[in-house]
Design a protein around this motif. Structure first.
Motif, PDB file in Angstrom:
ATOM      1  N   ALA A  26       0.851  -1.184   0.024  1.00 23.50           N
ATOM      2  CA  ALA A  26       0.064   0.033  -0.044  1.00 23.50           C
ATOM      3  C   ALA A  26       0.905   1.295  -0.091  1.00 23.50           C
ATOM      4  CB  ALA A  26      -0.996   0.030   1.506  1.00 23.50           C
ATOM      5  N   VAL A  27       0.146   2.487  -0.414  1.00 33.72           N
ATOM      6  CA  VAL A  27       1.129   3.738  -0.437  1.00 33.72           C
ATOM      7  C   VAL A  27      -0.121   4.680   0.310  1.00 33.72           C
ATOM      8  CG1 VAL A  27       2.401   3.345  -2.201  1.00 33.72           C
ATOM      9  CG2 VAL A  27       0.096   4.482  -2.718  1.00 33.72           C
ATOM     10  N   LYS A  28       0.439   5.613   0.981  1.00 33.18           N
ATOM     11  CA  LYS A  28      -0.181   6.541   1.450  1.00 33.18           C
ATOM     12  C   LYS A  28      -0.077   8.101   0.627  1.00 33.18           C
ATOM     13  CE  LYS A  28      -0.952   8.847   6.101  1.00 33.18           C
ATOM     14  NZ  LYS A  28      -0.639   8.867   7.343  1.00 33.18           N
ATOM     15  N   TYR A  64       1.939  20.146  -3.472  1.00 34.73           N
ATOM     16  CA  TYR A  64       1.193  19.010  -4.417  1.00 34.73           C
ATOM     17  C   TYR A  64       1.297  17.785  -3.267  1.00 34.73           C
ATOM     18  CZ  TYR A  64       6.290  17.949  -5.122  1.00 34.73           C
ATOM     19  OH  TYR A  64       7.620  17.729  -4.951  1.00 34.73           O
ATOM     20  N   PRO A  65       0.492  16.675  -3.849  1.00 31.22           N
ATOM     21  CA  PRO A  65       0.396  15.698  -2.950  1.00 31.22           C
ATOM     22  C   PRO A  65       1.620  14.554  -3.020  1.00 31.22           C
ATOM     23  CG  PRO A  65      -1.673  15.900  -4.171  1.00 31.22           C
ATOM     24  CD  PRO A  65      -0.606  16.988  -4.909  1.00 31.22           C
ATOM     25  N   GLU A  66       2.124  14.246  -2.047  1.00 32.50           N
ATOM     26  CA  GLU A  66       3.260  13.096  -2.028  1.00 32.50           C
ATOM     27  C   GLU A  66       2.614  11.812  -1.639  1.00 32.50           C
ATOM     28  OE1 GLU A  66       6.242  12.112  -2.560  1.00 32.50           O
ATOM     29  OE2 GLU A  66       6.698  14.003  -1.846  1.00 32.50           O
ATOM     30  N   VAL A  67       3.441  10.748  -2.474  1.00 28.14           N
ATOM     31  CA  VAL A  67       3.162   9.485  -2.265  1.00 28.14           C
ATOM     32  C   VAL A  67       4.225   8.698  -1.092  1.00 28.14           C
ATOM     33  CG1 VAL A  67       2.965   7.200  -3.302  1.00 28.14           C
ATOM     34  CG2 VAL A  67       2.004   9.348  -4.551  1.00 28.14           C
ATOM     35  N   ILE A  68       3.741   8.223  -0.225  1.00 27.58           N
ATOM     36  CA  ILE A  68       4.617   7.676   0.776  1.00 27.58           C
ATOM     37  C   ILE A  68       4.413   5.997   0.878  1.00 27.58           C
ATOM     38  CG2 ILE A  68       5.306   7.354   3.379  1.00 27.58           C
ATOM     39  CD1 ILE A  68       4.074  10.220   3.620  1.00 27.58           C
ATOM     40  N   TYR A  87      -5.155   5.701   2.231  1.00 20.69           N
ATOM     41  CA  TYR A  87      -4.138   4.518   1.627  1.00 20.69           C
ATOM     42  C   TYR A  87      -4.674   3.876   0.599  1.00 20.69           C
ATOM     43  CZ  TYR A  87      -1.869   4.576   6.450  1.00 20.69           C
ATOM     44  OH  TYR A  87      -1.218   4.967   7.206  1.00 20.69           O
ATOM     45  N   VAL A  88      -3.955   3.260  -0.392  1.00 20.62           N
ATOM     46  CA  VAL A  88      -4.218   2.834  -1.584  1.00 20.62           C
ATOM     47  C   VAL A  88      -3.561   1.606  -1.738  1.00 20.62           C
ATOM     48  CG1 VAL A  88      -4.375   2.790  -4.322  1.00 20.62           C
ATOM     49  CG2 VAL A  88      -4.442   4.937  -2.780  1.00 20.62           C
ATOM     50  N   ARG A 111      -2.124   2.383 -10.051  1.00 22.01           N
ATOM     51  CA  ARG A 111      -1.640   3.338 -10.691  1.00 22.01           C
ATOM     52  C   ARG A 111      -2.861   4.418 -10.776  1.00 22.01           C
ATOM     53  NH1 ARG A 111       3.840   3.026 -12.936  1.00 22.01           N
ATOM     54  NH2 ARG A 111       3.425   4.928 -14.029  1.00 22.01           N
ATOM     55  N   ARG A 112      -3.913   3.867 -11.330  1.00 19.19           N
ATOM     56  CA  ARG A 112      -4.925   4.723 -11.553  1.00 19.19           C
ATOM     57  C   ARG A 112      -5.678   5.338 -10.291  1.00 19.19           C
ATOM     58  NH1 ARG A 112      -5.596   1.154 -16.424  1.00 19.19           N
ATOM     59  NH2 ARG A 112      -6.687  -0.135 -15.067  1.00 19.19           N
ATOM     60  N   ASP A 113      -5.833   4.313  -9.434  1.00 18.95           N
ATOM     61  CA  ASP A 113      -6.326   4.544  -8.094  1.00 18.95           C
ATOM     62  C   ASP A 113      -5.456   5.788  -7.461  1.00 18.95           C
ATOM     63  OD1 ASP A 113      -8.572   2.985  -8.799  1.00 18.95           O
ATOM     64  OD2 ASP A 113      -7.608   1.209  -7.586  1.00 18.95           O
ATOM     65  N   VAL A 114      -4.161   5.606  -7.519  1.00 15.12           N
ATOM     66  CA  VAL A 114      -3.387   6.476  -6.777  1.00 15.12           C
ATOM     67  C   VAL A 114      -3.480   8.029  -7.527  1.00 15.12           C
ATOM     68  CG1 VAL A 114      -1.035   7.270  -6.302  1.00 15.12           C
ATOM     69  CG2 VAL A 114      -1.684   4.761  -6.101  1.00 15.12           C
ATOM     70  N   TRP A 115      -3.467   8.100  -8.803  1.00 18.04           N
ATOM     71  CA  TRP A 115      -3.975   9.225  -9.565  1.00 18.04           C
ATOM     72  C   TRP A 115      -5.211   9.804  -9.155  1.00 18.04           C
ATOM     73  CZ3 TRP A 115      -2.042  13.557 -11.071  1.00 18.04           C
ATOM     74  CH2 TRP A 115      -2.552  14.365 -12.008  1.00 18.04           C
TER      75      TRP A 115
END
Length: 652
Positions: free
Chosen positions: A155-157, A166-170, A299-300, A448-452
């Motif tokens: 998962a990523v946050k 801008y949004p960050e991906v953790i 979380y994704v 990847r689409r869900d994160v975007w």
């Protein structure tokens, strides 16, 4: 140890908070404990599997022979026994992760085909690629592919960085520390999530302003902290060298969940909001609502593959461990057999007068002569060795591993020279494995689409000026990339043929071949085509076309002058709309400028030939005229000079 090893669970922290008189804090801690208890069996099983796969991917124990993932073998401590640890497990994780993380072909598709929507989609696409570069999304995507291939899920946050704008991906590098609850039994959307991690008492004071005080358990006498619990080494990690530094660290629960935004009304939908509670042991340090998530969680998750009915993915080591363990044992057994055969030699004394007991010192030694007696001789005893085809058995295990994982000799780096020298063989082997990972790649692209989508939601809420553009630009389309050079050539050839056949637009052809920004690429091409030093033929064709358009406009103006003043438009707005939709304005003016009569002598794209007697390039010649013509054919200009001489007698 600065602090004891007593572990205060969430329920114990709730009782401690209740004893301190803070019932609201105790209620929150009991809520966290209840959520964890609801999936304790599933999370425990998953954590055990993660620890097991960690040991296979990076062995915990270092022996005299090196890293060992199965040091529990009893033969390891037996003299004369061979113990081999074949540490090839990372190959079955790294190779699939590397192939899945090849950057795909991504495009922002507009919802409609009008120019404004296409232009807006192009701008959002530039924003998307710029955002990916800023957050280093492709590197994080490769890391996530490794995590999900090793553990089965990850998962990523997504959080908004106020400093960067801008949004960050953790990345969640240890998914066993992420407790996830689902909205329904189809396991598609998260209802709540708790991420448990550990910080030092000094970090807790610096970040959250809490003070840690030591306490003593009245029953056991062990030490603990007032505001937090110390880490249980058994549950924290299986790495022995990492247990010591974690003792005395503080447990933090980052709890995200959804709750009704307004009072529910029976029979109607209820708007939800996202709430976050952070606890440090028995202390609540943050309780806030985050409207930018609009009822979703930050979380994704992503799964390595699809298992019907289970909220899990299957690790790439799940099915290969048993086969690789069999290779460890059989190679060790074969090594032990060889050691016994070559480690000692046996002799015998034969002859008619050979004694029953061999005298001492009769054994042959280097540089010495022995006397076996008259008629006797010393012979070596050939040891018995069972006929055992070890290599054939290991080859059978490799075949089973290939059936399970799909990794052929080429992908494992074991292909022979004749395969490496054949492009067709390489393409066939890669294509064979590419079909095996189709589902995993599609699930990874969906992630990847869900994160975007979540990034757009958070970014649009934080920056209202781009919210309308982000929400109204259609969807992100992700296409699988080519893994071999042949795929690149075939894709480019197909796109070229479809564009030339006018079945595809030029922008779609660029998208299919991996051009990130078709609009910018088209502008660059147009700029280059105007340079006569690079493309002289294109510049000449543009000049000839401009001259033709100028002549058409002049002819149309002369015809309009002869026809008199324009008649009033009786079609109204509907006629104007139809004319604009069909592009009839430009088409009508071009049709009106086409010369009649002698124009049948001109080819497609040629300039008109002046009638006899007019002055041309050689108008001074008596009875003849010359005309310079430029013909455009397939976008290439060709020049010619035509001399016109009238037939028959000429009169003054």
């Amino acid at each position: 140890m600065p602090y004891g090893s007593k572990v205060l669970k969430a329920a114990e922290n709730a009782r401690l908070a209740s004893a301190q008189g803070d019932e609201e804090r105790a209620r929150i801690l009991r809520l966290i404990a209840r959520r964890k208890d609801s999936i304790i069996e599933e999370q425990t099983r998953f954590a055990e599997n993660c620890n097991r796969f960690d040991n296979l991917y990076y062995p915990n124990v270092m022996t005299k022979g090196g890293a060992d993932h199965w040091p529990d073998d009893p033969n390891l401590k037996v003299v004369g026994k061979v113990h081999v640890s074949v540490n090839v497990y990372p190959t079955y994780v790294d190779v699939p992760a590397a192939l899945q993380s090849v950057p795909p072909v991504e495009n922002i598709v507009p919802p409609t085909a009008d120019p404004a929507a296409r232009q807006m989609a192009s701008m959002v696409e530039r924003l998307y690629f710029a955002w990916k570069d800023n957050v280093d999304f492709e590197t994080k995507s490769h890391k996530m592919a490794t995590i999900k291939s090793l553990y089965g899920k990850g998962a990523v946050k997504v959080v908004y960085d106020e400093d960067e704008g801008y949004p960050e991906v953790i990345l969640v590098e240890q998914p066993k520390n992420l407790w996830m609850g689902w909205r329904s039994s189809d396991f598609t959307k998260l209802e709540w999530a708790i991420y448990s991690y550990y910080i030092s008492p000094e970090e807790a004071t610096e970040e959250w302003g809490v003070e840690c005080h030591e306490g003593t358990d009245e029953q056991t006498g062990s030490k603990f902290l007032y505001v937090s619990s110390t880490v249980d080494p058994q549950s924290a990690t299986t790495r022995p060298w990492m247990q010591g530094p974690l003792v005395g660290m503080l447990e933090v629960n980052d709890f995200w969940f959804r709750e009704p935004k307004t009072a529910p009304v029976k029979g109607k939908e209820t708007k939800m909001q996202t709430r976050n509670i952070i606890t440090v042991g028995n202390e609540v340090v943050q309780d806030a609502v985050f409207p930018e998530y609009d009822g979703d969680l930050p979380y994704v998750p992503v799964f390595n593959t699809y298992i019907p009915g289970l909220p899990d993915g299957r690790s790439d080591l799940y099915d290969v461990e048993q086969l690789l363990r069999e290779k460890d044992e059989r190679i060790s057994a074969g090594g032990t057999m060889v050691t016994k055969l070559v480690g000692k030699q046996f002799w015998q004394l034969v002859g008619p007068e050979a004694p029953d007991r061999v005298p001492s010192g009769l054994r042959p030694k280097p540089d010495e002569v022995v006397a076996p007696g008259p008629g006797n001789r010393i012979e070596a005893i050939t040891p018995w060795m069972p006929e055992f085809q070890l290599e054939a058995y290991l080859s059978r295990l490799d075949r089973e591993l290939q059936d399970v994982s799909g990794l052929n000799d080429l992908l494992r780096g074991l292909a022979p020279a004749q395969v490496l020298s054949s492009s067709k063989a390489i393409n066939a082997l890669v294509a064979n494995y590419e079909a095996r990972i189709t589902l995993r790649r599609q699930m990874f692209y969906q992630w990847r689409r869900d994160v975007w989508d979540l990034v757009k939601k958070v970014w649009g809420h934080k920056n209202p000026s781009i919210k309308a553009g982000l929400e109204g630009t259609g969807k992100l389309v992700v296409q699988a990339p080519s893994l071999t050079p042949r795929d690149d050539i075939e894709q480019a050839t197909m796109a070229l043929n479809l564009v030339n056949g006018k079945l595809w637009a030029q922008e779609r052809g660029m998208d299919a071949t991996g051009v990130e920004d078709p609009e910018r690429e088209k502008a660059t091409i147009a700029e280059e085509r105007k340079d006569p030093a690079i493309w002289p033929q294109d510049v000449q064709a543009q000049a000839a076309l401009a001259a033709t358009m100028q002549q058409v406009q002049m002819t149309a103006a002369q015809m309009q002058q002869q026809a008199g003043p324009p008649q009033p438009d009786v079609t109204g707005q509907e006629g104007a709309a139809l004319e604009a939709a069909a592009g009839g304005g430009l088409r009508g003016s071009m049709d009106a400028g086409v010369p009649q009569g002698s124009s049948s002598m001109n080819g497609a794209g040629e300039q008109g030939v002046p009638p006899p007697g007019s002055s041309g390039a050689f108008g001074g010649m008596a009875g003849s005229s010359a005309v310079a013509q430029t013909m455009l054919q397939n976008g290439e200009p060709s020049n010619r000079i035509m001399l016109q001489q009238p037939l028959g007698p000429q009169t003054e």
